[in-house]
Design an enzyme around this catalytic site. Structure first.
Site, PDB file in Angstrom:
ATOM      1  CE  LYS A 245     -50.226  51.270 -58.012  1.00  0.00           C
ATOM      2  NZ  LYS A 245     -50.813  51.763 -56.661  1.00  0.00           N
TER       3      LYS A 245
HETATM    4  C1  E4P Z   1     -50.352  54.852 -55.863  1.00  0.00           C
HETATM    5  O1  E4P Z   1     -50.686  54.476 -56.931  1.00  0.00           O
HETATM    6  C2  E4P Z   1     -50.537  54.713 -54.407  1.00  0.00           C
HETATM    7  O2  E4P Z   1     -51.616  53.935 -54.559  1.00  0.00           O
HETATM    8  C3  E4P Z   1     -50.632  55.516 -53.364  1.00  0.00           C
HETATM    9  O3  E4P Z   1     -50.527  56.826 -54.127  1.00  0.00           O
HETATM   10  C4  E4P Z   1     -50.176  55.560 -52.313  1.00  0.00           C
HETATM   11  O4  E4P Z   1     -50.186  56.807 -51.413  1.00  0.00           O
HETATM   12  P1  E4P Z   1     -49.977  56.966 -49.845  1.00  0.00           P
HETATM   13  O5  E4P Z   1     -48.621  57.152 -49.732  1.00  0.00           O
HETATM   14  O6  E4P Z   1     -50.821  57.930 -49.560  1.00  0.00           O
HETATM   15  O7  E4P Z   1     -50.525  55.691 -49.299  1.00  0.00           O
END
Ligand code: E4P
Length: 216
Positions: A84
């Site tokens: 990521k």
């Molecule tokens: C995506 O890969 C992220 O880990 C995640 O969806 C973030 O979500 P949030 O906005 O609920 O923290």
């Protein structure tokens, strides 16, 4: 549409894996911090549970640092570990280098169609538009997903769209209707997707009526 779980909790991941519907996992530093576990040990255990893309986030802000972290993570499971990379100019540079090394990337913190276009051009394997966080600031998060699907279709871009920051089952329905490739879904929303009150009422009625059938 592929379904990933957005979690670093191995208990949740094992449970959903047993449902037969799981295609991958996304983690982030906040989700790993919630587990209280050491990150490498936690991610390594996840790679043993799920045979599919498993996203783990870099924390460097410069391209060289991101690439170095990515190469270390790739050793854990070269087939499934997906790096990521936060959306930024340095992030795009890192994506380009990692694409050349056949290391999968997931460009994260995407909040606009232009960011998605640039990430795809740089060679991202996946991009993650965060729909819930856009909803939180009064923008329709799913709108950018529709735009990104159309833009990628227009130009035959092969980067896969992961609908992320999912907050409720309707986000998933919309993602599937729009033709997003993946939704990454928290455990509580996955459970909400299974449930329907009429199913529960139906199961109870069939059970109760079964008791009325004469037994030999
Ligand atoms: C995506 O890969 C992220 O880990 C995640 O969806 C973030 O979500 P949030 O906005 O609920 O923290």
């Amino acid at each position: 549409m592929k379904i990933f779980i957005d979690s670093a909790d191995v208990k949740e991941i094992k449970e959903v894996e047993s449902w037969g519907i799981l295609d991958g996992v996304t983690t982030n530093p906040s989700l790993v911090a919630k587990t209280g576990r050491e990150i490498k040990e936690c991610v390594t255990e996840i790679t043993k549970i799920v045979d599919g893309p498993i996203s783990v986030e870099v924390i460097s802000t410069d391209a060289a640092g991101m690439v170095k972290e990515a190469e270390e993570w790739a050793k854990v499971n070269p087939k499934n570990i997906t790096i990521k990379i936060p959306m930024s100019i340095e992030g795009l540079k890192a994506v380009k280098v990692l694409a050349g090394k056949n290391i999968k990337t997931n460009v994260t913190l995407v909040f606009s169609p232009n960011q998605a276009l640039l990430a795809a051009k740089a060679g991202a394997t996946f991009i993650s538009p965060f729909v819930g966080r856009l909803d939180d600031i009064s923008h329709f998060g799913m709108e950018i997903v529709g735009d990104i699907v159309q833009i990628y279709d227009n130009y035959g871009l092969t980067t896969e769209i992961i609908v992320a920051s999912v907050r409720n089952p309707l986000h998933v329905v919309e993602a599937a209707r729009m033709g997003a490739h993946v939704s990454t879904i928290p455990f509580n929303v996955l459970k909400q997707m299974v449930a329907h009150p009429l199913t529960d009422i139906g199961i109870k009625k069939f059970f109760d009526d079964y008791q009325k059938i004469p037994k030999k």
